[in-house]
Scaffold this active site. Structure first.
Site, PDB file in Angstrom:
ATOM      1  N   TYR A 395      22.237 -70.681 -65.340  1.00 37.79           N
ATOM      2  CA  TYR A 395      22.084 -72.010 -65.936  1.00 37.79           C
ATOM      3  C   TYR A 395      21.661 -73.006 -64.861  1.00 37.79           C
ATOM      4  O   TYR A 395      22.017 -72.863 -63.703  1.00 37.79           O
ATOM      5  CB  TYR A 395      23.416 -72.540 -66.460  1.00 37.79           C
ATOM      6  CG  TYR A 395      24.134 -71.738 -67.501  1.00 37.79           C
ATOM      7  CD1 TYR A 395      24.019 -72.079 -68.845  1.00 37.79           C
ATOM      8  CD2 TYR A 395      24.989 -70.692 -67.168  1.00 37.79           C
ATOM      9  CE1 TYR A 395      24.721 -71.384 -69.825  1.00 37.79           C
ATOM     10  CE2 TYR A 395      25.698 -69.988 -68.145  1.00 37.79           C
ATOM     11  CZ  TYR A 395      25.557 -70.349 -69.463  1.00 37.79           C
ATOM     12  OH  TYR A 395      26.251 -69.668 -70.435  1.00 37.79           O
ATOM     13  N   HIS A 475      25.626 -76.486 -74.809  1.00 34.82           N
ATOM     14  CA  HIS A 475      26.397 -77.485 -74.051  1.00 34.82           C
ATOM     15  C   HIS A 475      25.813 -78.888 -74.226  1.00 34.82           C
ATOM     16  O   HIS A 475      25.691 -79.648 -73.278  1.00 34.82           O
ATOM     17  CB  HIS A 475      26.421 -77.114 -72.566  1.00 34.82           C
ATOM     18  CG  HIS A 475      27.088 -75.805 -72.303  1.00 34.82           C
ATOM     19  ND1 HIS A 475      26.928 -75.098 -71.131  1.00 34.82           N
ATOM     20  CD2 HIS A 475      27.942 -75.071 -73.060  1.00 34.82           C
ATOM     21  CE1 HIS A 475      27.640 -73.983 -71.192  1.00 34.82           C
ATOM     22  NE2 HIS A 475      28.260 -73.936 -72.344  1.00 34.82           N
ATOM     23  N   ASN A 517      30.534 -75.244 -67.795  1.00 37.82           N
ATOM     24  CA  ASN A 517      30.793 -75.218 -69.236  1.00 37.82           C
ATOM     25  C   ASN A 517      31.731 -76.387 -69.547  1.00 37.82           C
ATOM     26  O   ASN A 517      32.746 -76.550 -68.885  1.00 37.82           O
ATOM     27  CB  ASN A 517      31.444 -73.894 -69.639  1.00 37.82           C
ATOM     28  CG  ASN A 517      30.796 -72.710 -68.959  1.00 37.82           C
ATOM     29  OD1 ASN A 517      30.834 -72.632 -67.734  1.00 37.82           O
ATOM     30  ND2 ASN A 517      30.205 -71.827 -69.697  1.00 37.82           N
TER      31      ASN A 517
HETATM   32  N1  6FA Z   1      32.335 -74.835 -73.510  1.00 35.17           N
HETATM   33  C1  6FA Z   1      33.143 -74.445 -72.513  1.00 35.17           C
HETATM   34  O1  6FA Z   1      33.697 -75.282 -71.803  1.00 35.17           O
HETATM   35  N2  6FA Z   1      33.356 -73.108 -72.273  1.00 35.17           N
HETATM   36  C2  6FA Z   1      32.770 -72.128 -73.019  1.00 35.17           C
HETATM   37  O2  6FA Z   1      32.990 -70.940 -72.773  1.00 35.17           O
HETATM   38  C3  6FA Z   1      31.925 -72.528 -74.077  1.00 35.17           C
HETATM   39  N3  6FA Z   1      31.321 -71.602 -74.871  1.00 35.17           N
HETATM   40  C4  6FA Z   1      30.646 -72.021 -75.973  1.00 35.17           C
HETATM   41  C5  6FA Z   1      30.180 -71.063 -76.889  1.00 35.17           C
HETATM   42  O3  6FA Z   1      30.355 -69.781 -76.619  1.00 35.17           O
HETATM   43  C6  6FA Z   1      29.551 -71.473 -78.074  1.00 35.17           C
HETATM   44  C7  6FA Z   1      29.034 -70.433 -79.028  1.00 35.17           C
HETATM   45  C8  6FA Z   1      29.426 -72.866 -78.362  1.00 35.17           C
HETATM   46  C9  6FA Z   1      28.802 -73.357 -79.642  1.00 35.17           C
HETATM   47  C10 6FA Z   1      29.884 -73.817 -77.448  1.00 35.17           C
HETATM   48  C11 6FA Z   1      30.487 -73.400 -76.259  1.00 35.17           C
HETATM   49  N4  6FA Z   1      30.985 -74.327 -75.350  1.00 35.17           N
HETATM   50  C12 6FA Z   1      31.754 -73.917 -74.304  1.00 35.17           C
HETATM   51  C13 6FA Z   1      30.762 -75.775 -75.540  1.00 35.17           C
HETATM   52  C14 6FA Z   1      31.980 -76.530 -76.077  1.00 35.17           C
HETATM   53  O4  6FA Z   1      32.646 -75.778 -77.065  1.00 35.17           O
HETATM   54  C15 6FA Z   1      31.516 -77.870 -76.635  1.00 35.17           C
HETATM   55  O5  6FA Z   1      30.847 -78.578 -75.621  1.00 35.17           O
HETATM   56  C16 6FA Z   1      32.677 -78.719 -77.144  1.00 35.17           C
HETATM   57  O6  6FA Z   1      33.422 -78.048 -78.137  1.00 35.17           O
HETATM   58  C17 6FA Z   1      32.191 -80.044 -77.708  1.00 35.17           C
HETATM   59  O7  6FA Z   1      33.308 -80.832 -78.049  1.00 35.17           O
HETATM   60  P1  6FA Z   1      33.204 -82.076 -79.036  1.00 35.17           P
HETATM   61  O8  6FA Z   1      34.572 -82.633 -79.205  1.00 35.17           O
HETATM   62  O9  6FA Z   1      32.140 -82.964 -78.560  1.00 35.17           O
HETATM   63  O10 6FA Z   1      32.652 -81.510 -80.428  1.00 35.17           O
HETATM   64  P2  6FA Z   1      32.943 -80.198 -81.301  1.00 35.17           P
HETATM   65  O11 6FA Z   1      31.635 -79.776 -81.848  1.00 35.17           O
HETATM   66  O12 6FA Z   1      33.765 -79.227 -80.580  1.00 35.17           O
HETATM   67  O13 6FA Z   1      33.867 -80.758 -82.491  1.00 35.17           O
HETATM   68  C18 6FA Z   1      33.389 -81.579 -83.512  1.00 35.17           C
HETATM   69  C19 6FA Z   1      34.299 -81.446 -84.716  1.00 35.17           C
HETATM   70  O14 6FA Z   1      33.954 -82.421 -85.679  1.00 35.17           O
HETATM   71  C20 6FA Z   1      34.157 -80.083 -85.417  1.00 35.17           C
HETATM   72  O15 6FA Z   1      35.444 -79.551 -85.658  1.00 35.17           O
HETATM   73  C21 6FA Z   1      33.422 -80.420 -86.712  1.00 35.17           C
HETATM   74  O16 6FA Z   1      33.772 -79.565 -87.787  1.00 35.17           O
HETATM   75  C22 6FA Z   1      33.887 -81.839 -86.962  1.00 35.17           C
HETATM   76  N5  6FA Z   1      32.929 -82.647 -87.747  1.00 35.17           N
HETATM   77  C23 6FA Z   1      31.602 -82.757 -87.522  1.00 35.17           C
HETATM   78  N6  6FA Z   1      31.043 -83.578 -88.423  1.00 35.17           N
HETATM   79  C24 6FA Z   1      32.044 -84.005 -89.223  1.00 35.17           C
HETATM   80  C25 6FA Z   1      32.079 -84.877 -90.361  1.00 35.17           C
HETATM   81  N7  6FA Z   1      30.967 -85.479 -90.813  1.00 35.17           N
HETATM   82  N8  6FA Z   1      33.278 -85.076 -90.980  1.00 35.17           N
HETATM   83  C26 6FA Z   1      34.399 -84.459 -90.519  1.00 35.17           C
HETATM   84  N9  6FA Z   1      34.411 -83.635 -89.452  1.00 35.17           N
HETATM   85  C27 6FA Z   1      33.255 -83.411 -88.816  1.00 35.17           C
HETATM   86  C1  ABL Z   2      29.382 -70.697 -72.872  1.00 30.14           C
HETATM   87  O1  ABL Z   2      29.687 -71.756 -72.344  1.00 30.14           O
HETATM   88  C2  ABL Z   2      28.127 -70.596 -73.624  1.00 30.14           C
HETATM   89  O2  ABL Z   2      27.907 -71.757 -74.398  1.00 30.14           O
HETATM   90  C3  ABL Z   2      28.036 -69.379 -74.513  1.00 30.14           C
HETATM   91  O3  ABL Z   2      26.691 -69.251 -74.887  1.00 30.14           O
HETATM   92  C4  ABL Z   2      28.554 -68.139 -73.785  1.00 30.14           C
HETATM   93  O4  ABL Z   2      28.589 -67.012 -74.645  1.00 30.14           O
HETATM   94  C5  ABL Z   2      29.991 -68.392 -73.391  1.00 30.14           C
HETATM   95  N1  ABL Z   2      30.171 -69.628 -72.698  1.00 30.14           N
HETATM   96  C6  ABL Z   2      30.528 -67.267 -72.484  1.00 30.14           C
HETATM   97  O5  ABL Z   2      29.860 -67.272 -71.272  1.00 30.14           O
HETATM   98  C7  ABL Z   2      27.367 -66.282 -74.897  1.00 30.14           C
HETATM   99  C8  ABL Z   2      27.741 -64.866 -75.306  1.00 30.14           C
HETATM  100  O6  ABL Z   2      28.352 -64.191 -74.223  1.00 30.14           O
HETATM  101  C9  ABL Z   2      26.497 -64.112 -75.762  1.00 30.14           C
HETATM  102  O7  ABL Z   2      26.830 -62.837 -76.269  1.00 30.14           O
HETATM  103  C10 ABL Z   2      25.784 -64.905 -76.843  1.00 30.14           C
HETATM  104  O8  ABL Z   2      24.573 -64.270 -77.163  1.00 30.14           O
HETATM  105  C11 ABL Z   2      25.516 -66.320 -76.385  1.00 30.14           C
HETATM  106  O9  ABL Z   2      26.712 -66.932 -75.973  1.00 30.14           O
HETATM  107  C12 ABL Z   2      24.904 -67.162 -77.505  1.00 30.14           C
HETATM  108  O10 ABL Z   2      24.568 -68.448 -77.048  1.00 30.14           O
END
Ligand code: 6FA
Ligand code: ABL
Length: 540
Positions: A395, A475, A517
């Site tokens: 990244y 992110h 992250n």
């Molecule tokens: N961040 C990390 O620090 N470590 C990780 O390993 C990591 N991995 C991932 C990952 O694997 C994936 C697949 C994704 C999608 C994100 C990852 N992230 C990771 C990023 C991290 O989860 C996000 O940066 C973080 O959750 C963002 O936090 P926020 O508080 O800004 O926002 P969220 O999207 O978490 O929460 C928003 C909430 O509002 C949700 O529960 C949603 O349902 C709700 N909401 C949205 N619109 C709404 C509406 N109109 N009415 C009511 N509720 C609503």
């Molecule tokens: C994160 O912060 C990333 O947002 C995710 O994309 C990441 O997971 C997790 N942490 C873990 O490092 C990956 C999965 O390991 C992959 O299998 C997947 O294809 C990918 O997210 C999808 O964005």
């Protein structure tokens, strides 16, 4: 009933905010569009092998990779066209749970934060007191499935990297690597749900309602009087009012909060006109004379990320995580069920690393890497052993200069309008340099082979031809950036400009990519934001 504070969204931003507001004695309503996640919150979706054990997909760390292969992924937001979690905990209930303590640079004025935000230490300390990190999540203290750590460590040591306990030295992010750190506790996903939400919901002045979708705020010019929801049982037309001095905090995420603002007549005129042309949303818009023109959706960033796939004879690719839901290795499953130890007590990442680069524009940019067994996809002309594959995701983070734009389409789906990756070619050049450095000594690690890309593809061509959608690292930040009037959406108290009592506390206010992250940084940010909101006069 009217509330002092209505918090919209239960992600890391919303949960920290709602907990601290209710701790201060305010009458708080937390609204979440999705349903429960972990067992503790009422979730019941788990694989057969956890039957009778009070565990769900969202509790067991080792089930993380199955988020991407499940046939019934009800947790993704269906009206956001990138991955986003729509359930209790937001992203923290479905994410990789990598959890990092912020370095100084995450909140430095040079990265766009107001000067008043410069000292994050007391807020990060509050967060750590509620939720410590662990880099040995198995309850027996042992580390499992560490082959990819060992191989990557050998590669990095050859490039002058030093192994550290990353969260003990958050400011050492140049030539640093260490064990992946997580928000897990007792071998289970913890995050803000098992901490902040747990204390909030025990308070009488706190109300939580799930499956409630907030469409827009209700306002009279700059004065917000309530929120409009899709649930007419909560009030006439689904409207929930504020008390006389009440406030609304949007924590609906980097896509969700901008959409609520557009639907409230706040944002660039082109986006509000999209709302005006939508038959369902238009009637709730304030008259055009009350529209508030702010750069909602601009200044967006997300780390560009590139996957490199390797093989090494020592690697156990863990069947590429495919059988973990229906048919896990039985010894590992029973070990986990017995005492929350073993492979299933951890997500997929095993090692993380960072290195600083200076670009041709004189600016410093940091590269981050994540190492895990398995791979999302392999493209190669080589024969290879699929049980020996592992991935290094590279990244580019703090310092990136590329920016994109997010918005809504006619169906009210939130989406990137301009991708935020590599709009500045210097970002791309730095990442290409970083990848070349990373593989520069590959021959020094016996048996290590880069299979994607293979030797028919140069790194430069690999990056140039990378599917832009796959550069997404989930992110997203910056769509309601904090800063000064005229350039930003929220002021230094997280209050939306030109409103009296509307605030945003989520990833969208972060002006630039944090080091790592982001969810740890987001929780620290929310601790600081809610302190400022409570201190700001004029509130309940
Ligand atoms: N961040 C990390 O620090 N470590 C990780 O390993 C990591 N991995 C991932 C990952 O694997 C994936 C697949 C994704 C999608 C994100 C990852 N992230 C990771 C990023 C991290 O989860 C996000 O940066 C973080 O959750 C963002 O936090 P926020 O508080 O800004 O926002 P969220 O999207 O978490 O929460 C928003 C909430 O509002 C949700 O529960 C949603 O349902 C709700 N909401 C949205 N619109 C709404 C509406 N109109 N009415 C009511 N509720 C609503
Ligand atoms: C994160 O912060 C990333 O947002 C995710 O994309 C990441 O997971 C997790 N942490 C873990 O490092 C990956 C999965 O390991 C992959 O299998 C997947 O294809 C990918 O997210 C999808 O964005």
């Amino acid at each position: 009933t009217p509330y002092d504070y209505i918090v919209v969204g239960s992600g890391p931003g919303g949960l920290v905010t709602a907990d601290r507001l209710s701790e201060a004695g305010k009458k708080v309503l937390l609204l979440e569009r999705g349903g429960p996640s972990t067992w503790e919150t009422g979730g019941r979706y788990g694989p057969e092998w956890t039957n009778g054990k009070n565990l769900t997909k969202f509790d067991v760390p080792g089930l993380f990779e199955s988020m991407f292969s499940d046939g019934n992924p009800f947790w993704w937001c269906k009206d956001v066209n990138v991955f986003a979690g729509c359930l209790m905990g937001g992203g923290t209930s479905i994410n990789g749970a990598l959890y990092w303590i912020s370095p100084y640079s995450d909140f430095a004025p040079t990265t766009g934060w107001p000067v008043s935000w410069g000292n994050h230490a007391p807020y990060t300390a509050k967060m750590k007191a509620r939720l410590p990190s662990t880099d040995a999540p198995s309850t027996d203290g042992k580390r499992y499935l560490m082959q990819s750590f060992d191989v990557a460590a050998a590669l990095l040591k050859g490039q002058g990297y030093t192994q550290r306990t990353i969260n003990d030295e958050p400011d050492s992010k140049d030539h640093s690597y260490g064990y992946s750190a997580y928000n897990f506790q007792g071998g289970m996903r913890a995050g803000p749900v098992a901490t902040y939400f747990r204390t909030a919901k025990a308070r009488k002045n706190f109300t939580y309602k799930q499956y409630v979708y907030v469409q827009n705020v209700v306002r009279n010019g700059p004065a917000i009087t309530g929120v409009k929801t899709n649930d007419t049982s909560l009030g006439p037309n689904g409207i929930i009012p504020l008390t006389a001095k009440g406030r609304v905090v949007l924590s609906a995420g980097a896509f969700g909060s901008p959409r609520i603002l557009f639907r409230s007549g706040i944002g660039p005129t082109d986006m509000i006109n999209v709302v005006k042309n939508n038959a369902e949303a238009a009637p709730n818009l304030p008259p055009q004379a009350q529209w508030i023109n702010l750069p909602v959706g601009y200044n967006v960033s997300d780390n560009p990320s590139i996957n490199l796939v390797f093989t090494h004879p020592s690697i156990d690719a863990y069947d590429n995580w495919a059988p973990i839901w229906t048919n896990p290795r039985s010894a590992d499953a029973s070990q986990y069920l017995k005492n929350r130890s073993g492979v299933f007590a951890q997500g997929s990442p095993r090692l993380n690393f960072w290195r600083a680069y200076s670009g041709s524009d004189g600016k410093t940019r940091w590269m981050q890497g994540t190492v895990r067994p398995g791979a999302a996809s392999v493209t190669t002309s080589y024969p290879y052993n699929a049980s020996q594959i592992f991935t290094i995701t590279v990244y580019l983070s703090t310092g990136i200069t590329s920016r994109g734009r997010i918005g809504i389409d006619a169906a009210m789906t939130a989406r990137p309008l301009i991708g935020p990756w590599f709009t500045d070619p210097i970002d791309k050049a730095v990442l290409i340099q970083g990848i070349n450095d990373l593989i520069s000594n590959i021959k020094s690690v016996s048996g290590l082979t880069l299979i994607t890309p293979d030797n028919k593809t140069t790194i430069t061509n690999y990056v140039n031809n990378y599917d832009p959608g796959s550069l997404n690292s989930n992110h997203w930040v910056g769509s309601n950036t904090i800063g000064v009037a005229g350039k930003a959406v929220v002021d230094e108290n997280a209050k939306v400009f030109n409103t009296n009592n509307l605030f945003v506390v989520d990833a969208s206010i972060i002006p630039q990519m944090p080091m790592s992250n982001p969810h740890g940084m987001i929780m620290s940010m929310a601790e600081q934001a809610v302190t400022k909101i409570l201190a700001l006069s004029g509130g309940p």
